[in-house]
Design a protein around this motif. Sequence first.
Motif, mmCIF file in Angstrom:
data_model
loop_
_atom_site.group_PDB
_atom_site.id
_atom_site.type_symbol
_atom_site.label_atom_id
_atom_site.label_comp_id
_atom_site.label_asym_id
_atom_site.label_seq_id
_atom_site.Cartn_x
_atom_site.Cartn_y
_atom_site.Cartn_z
ATOM 1 N N GLN A 1 0.826 -1.209 0.000
ATOM 2 C CA GLN A 1 0.000 0.000 0.000
ATOM 3 C C GLN A 1 0.861 1.261 0.000
ATOM 4 O O GLN A 1 1.708 1.453 0.866
ATOM 5 N N PRO B 1 0.597 5.429 0.261
ATOM 6 C CA PRO B 1 -0.397 6.384 0.784
ATOM 7 C C PRO B 1 -0.902 7.316 -0.314
ATOM 8 O O PRO B 1 -0.112 7.828 -1.109
ATOM 9 N N PRO B 2 -2.208 7.556 -0.386
ATOM 10 C CA PRO B 2 -2.725 8.547 -1.337
ATOM 11 C C PRO B 2 -2.217 9.946 -0.965
ATOM 12 O O PRO B 2 -2.282 10.349 0.193
ATOM 13 N N ARG B 3 -1.697 10.640 -1.934
ATOM 14 C CA ARG B 3 -1.251 12.016 -1.736
ATOM 15 C C ARG B 3 -1.946 12.906 -2.758
ATOM 16 O O ARG B 3 -2.454 12.409 -3.763
ATOM 17 N N GLU C 1 -5.001 16.071 3.529
ATOM 18 C CA GLU C 1 -3.895 15.111 3.484
ATOM 19 C C GLU C 1 -4.195 13.857 4.301
ATOM 20 O O GLU C 1 -3.643 12.797 4.025
ATOM 21 N N THR D 1 -3.127 12.941 7.188
ATOM 22 C CA THR D 1 -1.811 12.399 7.550
ATOM 23 C C THR D 1 -1.914 11.249 8.543
ATOM 24 O O THR D 1 -1.200 10.255 8.432
ATOM 25 N N TYR E 1 -3.642 8.033 6.827
ATOM 26 C CA TYR E 1 -2.955 7.608 5.611
ATOM 27 C C TYR E 1 -1.466 7.322 5.809
ATOM 28 O O TYR E 1 -0.885 6.547 5.047
ATOM 29 N N ILE E 2 -0.849 7.937 6.816
ATOM 30 C CA ILE E 2 0.598 7.785 6.978
ATOM 31 C C ILE E 2 0.982 7.330 8.389
ATOM 32 O O ILE E 2 1.669 6.317 8.562
ATOM 33 N N VAL F 1 -6.533 1.112 1.441
ATOM 34 C CA VAL F 1 -7.342 2.332 1.331
ATOM 35 C C VAL F 1 -7.891 2.527 -0.072
ATOM 36 O O VAL F 1 -8.359 3.612 -0.409
ATOM 37 N N ASN G 1 6.165 4.148 1.705
ATOM 38 C CA ASN G 1 5.968 5.600 1.637
ATOM 39 C C ASN G 1 7.264 6.271 1.192
ATOM 40 O O ASN G 1 8.020 6.800 2.012
#
Length: 457
Positions: free
Chosen positions: A42, A44-46, A59, A61, A64-65, A80, A175
């Motif tokens: 996976q 992370p969507p940015r 974001e 954060t 997602y992170i 996600v 990431n």
Amino acid sequence: MTSAPIVLCIDCDMYCNNPQAPRLALCHLLDPIEGSKIAFVQFPPRFRGINPSDIYNSEFTRPYIINPEGLDGIGAVNCVGSGPFVNRKAFYGAPTQSKVNIFPGFNGDLEGALDRITMSSSKLILEAASRVTDCNYERGTNWGLTLGFRYGSMVEDFLTGFRMQCEGWRSVFCNPTTPAFLGDFPISLNFSLVQVQRWSLGLTEVGFSKYCPFIFGTKNHSLLMGMAYGFYSIWPLWAIPMIIYGVLPQLCLIHNIYLFPKVPVTFSKLGLSFKVSDPWFYLYTYLFLATYIQDFIESYYVYGINLKSWWNEQRMWLMRAASSCVFSFIELILYQIGITPDFSLTSKVIDDEQQKRYNREIFDFGVDSPIFVSLSTFALVNLVSFSFGIMKIIFIDGKLEEMLVQLFLSGFVLVNSWPIYEAMVWRKDGGRMPAKVTLISALITLVLCYASGFATK
């Protein structure tokens, strides 16, 4: 319909920003020791174009992170939906499970059928594709139940990753410094809150289903995994204590009912002095300060989030609790009795104007949305409560030591709600709060303040 061993799931509005992303994913999926056990990697969507202070916390954060980095330690990163490279075998069952016939009409699985189709037989390819893409094709099969993306929730990505890990698969979080994928995000507050409302509904559906992570996850994987996924599945429930602390003490303050320990306050020439006689006051103070200090350290020092962005993140979580989470519960209840509501209203504001306001870091309320009624009522109750408390201290000789904590809570929400008050009163642009929403919220606030008086007698 693909026969590729690796499947990339990505939203239609996202694009690859790091050409090394496939290579990074394959380093995990093709690992000779652990690769055969990994369901997905996976990323992370940015998002591109977020303003410097990220006023809507687009974001994400933390989910997602920050949280996935912790889940990566137990090999249970959540999916996600956008950004995972998925091992296609993970769609077919457990890592050790043999292939099964998941589609009717084929002697074997779809992979074998597509392998027998050559590029020269274009007519056969089109016929097979038409059959597979038909909505009725999977009827009577296990697809969506025990195979493929699992249905039964609006967050099918979360449910699918969770079920795969319960079957014995692992997942990896990757990431890189250069974001792997970039996409678009809502520049309207209404769209942002509706998006979280949809996620909240889906997560709550999982939490109250037979796949509840606290039970199903703990039983089929581990206690840590069950607790981690359970946190996601019930985090919309934190709206309950949020609403209680954001409304009940304030209404009680209006009617001279004090709920928290007294803090004697003495005025002197040098200023204010406090003398705490009730040790419970220290517990309330510690819990509040420790929570915010820990969150600030994680965000500011560890992940480099600036102070203004961190403040906006805290403010948005309060707003989401008072609006998105509340409406997700209403939707869930209505779904259970067979009613399908739709709180997702389309914005009537011109996109160019929205973009200009967003670039200037101005909140956009320019929609007659019911979700803003809840948010505005929450803000008005605290404004009335804080005003009553100050007037009691100045004009009626109110005892500050009795109402200090409740006055602080009202003031804290008031500061967080400042953009709402601006949109109600001062702003004249297209993003101001609609008069209809303000009027309805004011009426509800008056009813709450008046009716609470009878409830407290």
